[in-house]
Design a protein around this motif. Structure first.
Motif, PDB file in Angstrom:
ATOM      1  N   GLN A  28       0.687  -1.101   0.155  1.00 22.73           N
ATOM      2  CA  GLN A  28      -0.110  -0.149   0.141  1.00 22.73           C
ATOM      3  C   GLN A  28       0.854   1.158  -0.087  1.00 22.73           C
ATOM      4  OE1 GLN A  28      -3.065  -0.924  -0.958  1.00 22.73           O
ATOM      5  NE2 GLN A  28      -4.134  -0.170   0.724  1.00 22.73           N
ATOM      6  N   VAL A  31       1.254   4.387  -2.971  1.00 24.11           N
ATOM      7  CA  VAL A  31       0.658   5.437  -3.240  1.00 24.11           C
ATOM      8  C   VAL A  31       1.474   6.446  -2.577  1.00 24.11           C
ATOM      9  CG1 VAL A  31      -1.738   6.546  -2.264  1.00 24.11           C
ATOM     10  CG2 VAL A  31      -1.536   4.248  -2.817  1.00 24.11           C
ATOM     11  N   ASN A  49      -0.592   5.711 -12.132  1.00 28.08           N
ATOM     12  CA  ASN A  49      -1.933   5.158 -11.684  1.00 28.08           C
ATOM     13  C   ASN A  49      -2.361   4.113 -11.787  1.00 28.08           C
ATOM     14  OD1 ASN A  49      -1.654   7.770 -10.230  1.00 28.08           O
ATOM     15  ND2 ASN A  49      -2.820   8.945 -12.139  1.00 28.08           N
ATOM     16  N   SER A  53      -3.465   1.122  -8.985  1.00 30.06           N
ATOM     17  CA  SER A  53      -4.852   0.395  -8.834  1.00 30.06           C
ATOM     18  C   SER A  53      -4.878  -1.006  -8.865  1.00 30.06           C
ATOM     19  CB  SER A  53      -5.750   1.311  -9.742  1.00 30.06           C
ATOM     20  OG  SER A  53      -5.306   1.018 -11.018  1.00 30.06           O
ATOM     21  N   ALA A  56      -5.092  -3.279  -5.619  1.00 31.25           N
ATOM     22  CA  ALA A  56      -6.379  -3.582  -5.088  1.00 31.25           C
ATOM     23  C   ALA A  56      -7.556  -4.340  -5.999  1.00 31.25           C
ATOM     24  CB  ALA A  56      -7.065  -2.393  -4.673  1.00 31.25           C
ATOM     25  N   LEU A  57      -7.425  -4.079  -7.224  1.00 28.93           N
ATOM     26  CA  LEU A  57      -8.338  -4.773  -8.112  1.00 28.93           C
ATOM     27  C   LEU A  57      -8.059  -5.997  -8.321  1.00 28.93           C
ATOM     28  CD1 LEU A  57     -10.619  -4.029 -10.197  1.00 28.93           C
ATOM     29  CD2 LEU A  57      -8.926  -3.902 -12.001  1.00 28.93           C
ATOM     30  N   ASN A 213     -14.211  -0.712 -13.462  1.00 27.05           N
ATOM     31  CA  ASN A 213     -13.021  -0.108 -12.755  1.00 27.05           C
ATOM     32  C   ASN A 213     -12.543   0.880 -13.989  1.00 27.05           C
ATOM     33  OD1 ASN A 213      -9.963   0.159 -12.135  1.00 27.05           O
ATOM     34  ND2 ASN A 213     -10.960   0.096 -10.461  1.00 27.05           N
ATOM     35  N   THR A 217     -12.708   5.172 -13.413  1.00 27.21           N
ATOM     36  CA  THR A 217     -11.585   5.767 -13.546  1.00 27.21           C
ATOM     37  C   THR A 217     -11.007   6.570 -14.387  1.00 27.21           C
ATOM     38  OG1 THR A 217     -10.031   3.693 -14.227  1.00 27.21           O
ATOM     39  CG2 THR A 217     -10.352   3.982 -11.688  1.00 27.21           C
ATOM     40  N   ALA A 406     -11.174   0.019  -3.435  1.00 26.80           N
ATOM     41  CA  ALA A 406     -10.753   0.363  -4.860  1.00 26.80           C
ATOM     42  C   ALA A 406     -11.759   1.323  -5.798  1.00 26.80           C
ATOM     43  CB  ALA A 406     -10.522  -0.853  -5.736  1.00 26.80           C
ATOM     44  N   VAL A 409     -12.439   4.988  -3.543  1.00 25.22           N
ATOM     45  CA  VAL A 409     -11.267   5.824  -3.991  1.00 25.22           C
ATOM     46  C   VAL A 409     -11.535   6.449  -5.372  1.00 25.22           C
ATOM     47  CG1 VAL A 409      -8.846   6.086  -4.613  1.00 25.22           C
ATOM     48  CG2 VAL A 409      -9.578   4.771  -2.563  1.00 25.22           C
ATOM     49  N   ALA A 410     -11.826   5.526  -6.382  1.00 22.06           N
ATOM     50  CA  ALA A 410     -12.034   5.779  -7.831  1.00 22.06           C
ATOM     51  C   ALA A 410     -13.258   6.625  -7.838  1.00 22.06           C
ATOM     52  CB  ALA A 410     -12.206   4.662  -8.631  1.00 22.06           C
TER      53      ALA A 410
END
Length: 463
Positions: A28, A31, A49, A53, A56-57, A213, A217, A406, A409-410
């Motif tokens: 993590q 980030v 970016n 991502s 988590a995806l 996703n 995003t 995920a 945040v998006a």
């Protein structure tokens, strides 16, 4: 060592916590080292970016399958597989000189997290009982919630004084230590399944989640009404409908919908998804105070210190409240405090020092709320799952964590960027934070209406 007589030890628990933080603390931390990675590897911001991502995806996509597989081949074995994947993923990042190994490493780290999280929860369920299980789950939560809270400080310090790649060298060290600490734990398995692995369900799920996703995003950049964006939305909606249709009643389904017949399990899992989605607050608030208020990254990190201290301090408190009065009240109280904490951070019209104080208090309340919620929620999910499906049930519960984070945040970042572009960053930040308040309110409603007042037995929970 005999699995029927073995009792969980502090040594085993330490190994489990070390396993969990290979993702929540180290993976993590990516980030928080974006400028250093971008400068060192020479990759674009967009590529970076995407790489961030992907972890988590992929964790969210594969965690249910990994949980079910852990029941079949062994929870300890699956934890070891996850730790090996963590080492491989970290090595990819250590040796990365461009985008390829960066992206491959992040995907592997996501698969590692998917393997470790449900398997370690299942090991806790297998070898700890009663108050000891609740204590063990508290430490598991400290590894995940606490690890995610401390990653910005640990990652920033390591990157500043040693270089960002040292984050993943430390991750390898902790993975090796975890293997050493749990090597003597006997294997734990569910009943042998005669059904085949649900390949078709997994394929549909992957396509659906990836399409959704990308839609969230990249929709703003592609244009919300462009043919590609609308196609992604259609694929996501059709995929959800098709997935539910082919999975319902299917033997060996990727997601066993029968688990959701248990109200307590459903309430814990749904609320877990939406409270993890509130993680979007961290992104919006930290970005706003830097862009809109002129804070440095270090100063914005200081603002969230209250969150870190509160979430770590309250996890054991949530456990004690659970033991005295049950799970529902601390879950409700924790979610209400989260709503208040997040909500006041949306008061971006406040001037200077007043807003700074409000954000600090907001982060602290956010941490108190999540810390109080964490152990009662996890215990409710674990207690109300059948023993032979605990890996799969834990996988769904942790899938809710990963996908909630995920997508939260998006969606928050998209709301913030969209409103900021047409108005100003202050209003954009308020909009992004309001989205998170809505997430928390939905979590609260799911707890109120789905979690029984008493969750001591499966029979009570099904009433």
């Amino acid at each position: 060592m005999d699995a029927t007589t073995y009792k969980g030890t502090n040594k085993m628990l330490t190994g489990i916590v070390f396993s969990v933080i290979t993702f929540w603390l180290f993976a993590q931390a990516m980030v928080n080292v974006v400028p250093a990675v971008q400068s060192d590897l020479g990759v674009s911001a967009g590529t970076l970016n995407i790489a961030i991502s992907l972890t988590a995806l992929f964790s969210g996509i594969f965690i249910v399958a990994a949980g079910g597989l852990a029941d079949q081949i062994g929870r300890k074995k699956m934890t070891f597989i996850g730790l090996v994947l963590s080492i491989i993923g970290s090595l990819c990042l250590v040796f990365a000189t461009g985008a390829f190994l960066l992206i491959v490493g992040r995907i592997i780290q996501g698969l590692s997290a998917a393997s470790i999280m449900p398997a370690t929860i299942a090991l806790v369920k297998a070898y700890f009982e009663g108050a000891e299980r609740q204590r063990a789950l508290s430490y598991w939560s400290i590894g995940s919630w606490g690890g995610s809270g401390v990653c910005s400080f640990a990652g920033g310090a390591i990157a500043t004084y040693l270089g960002w790649k040292w984050i993943f060298i430390f991750s390898i060290i902790f993975a090796l230590l975890a293997m050493l600490l749990i090597k003597d734990v006997p294997e734990s398995k569910g009943e042998k399944s005669k059904t085949k692995f649900d390949v078709s369900g997994l394929i549909v799920f992957i396509i659906t989640m990836v399409a959704l996703n990308i839609f969230i995003t990249q929709g703003a950049d592609l244009g919300w009404t462009s043919l590609l964006t609308l196609t992604l939305l259609v694929v996501a909606i059709a995929g959800i409908i098709l997935f539910i249709k082919i999975e319902k009643g299917k033997a060996g389904a990727l997601i066993e919908f029968d688990l959701f017949k248990n109200r307590a399990y459903t309430g814990a899992t749904v609320s877990n998804f939406f409270l993890n989605a509130v993680a979007g607050t961290l992104v919006v608030a930290n970005t706003y105070v830097q862009v809109g208020r002129g804070f440095t990254a270090f100063q914005s990190g200081i603002l969230s210190l209250g969150y870190l201290v509160a979430v770590l301090g309250m996890i054991r408190v949530g456990e004690k409240i659970l033991q005295k009065i049950g799970a529902k009240k601390p879950m409700v109280w924790g979610t209400v405090l989260t709503i208040i904490g997040v909500g006041i951070m949306g008061l971006t019209f406040l001037p200077g020092i007043f807003y700074t104080i409000v954000v600090f208090l907001g982060f602290a309340l956010f941490g108190v709320g999540l810390g109080m919620y964490a152990t009662p929620s996890t215990d409710t999910a674990v207690t109300n799952a059948p023993d032979d499906k605990i890996g799969a049930a834990s996988g769904i519960y942790k899938m809710a964590s990963s996908l909630g984070g995920a997508f939260g945040v998006a969606i928050s970042a998209t709301a913030y960027a969209t409103i900021s572009a047409v108005s100003n960053v202050s209003l954009g930040a308020s909009a992004g934070i309001v989205v998170n308040v809505i997430f928390a309110v939905v979590a609260l409603l799911s707890i109120i209406f789905l979690i029984p007042n008493k969750t001591g037995t499966k029979e009570e929970a099904n009433q």
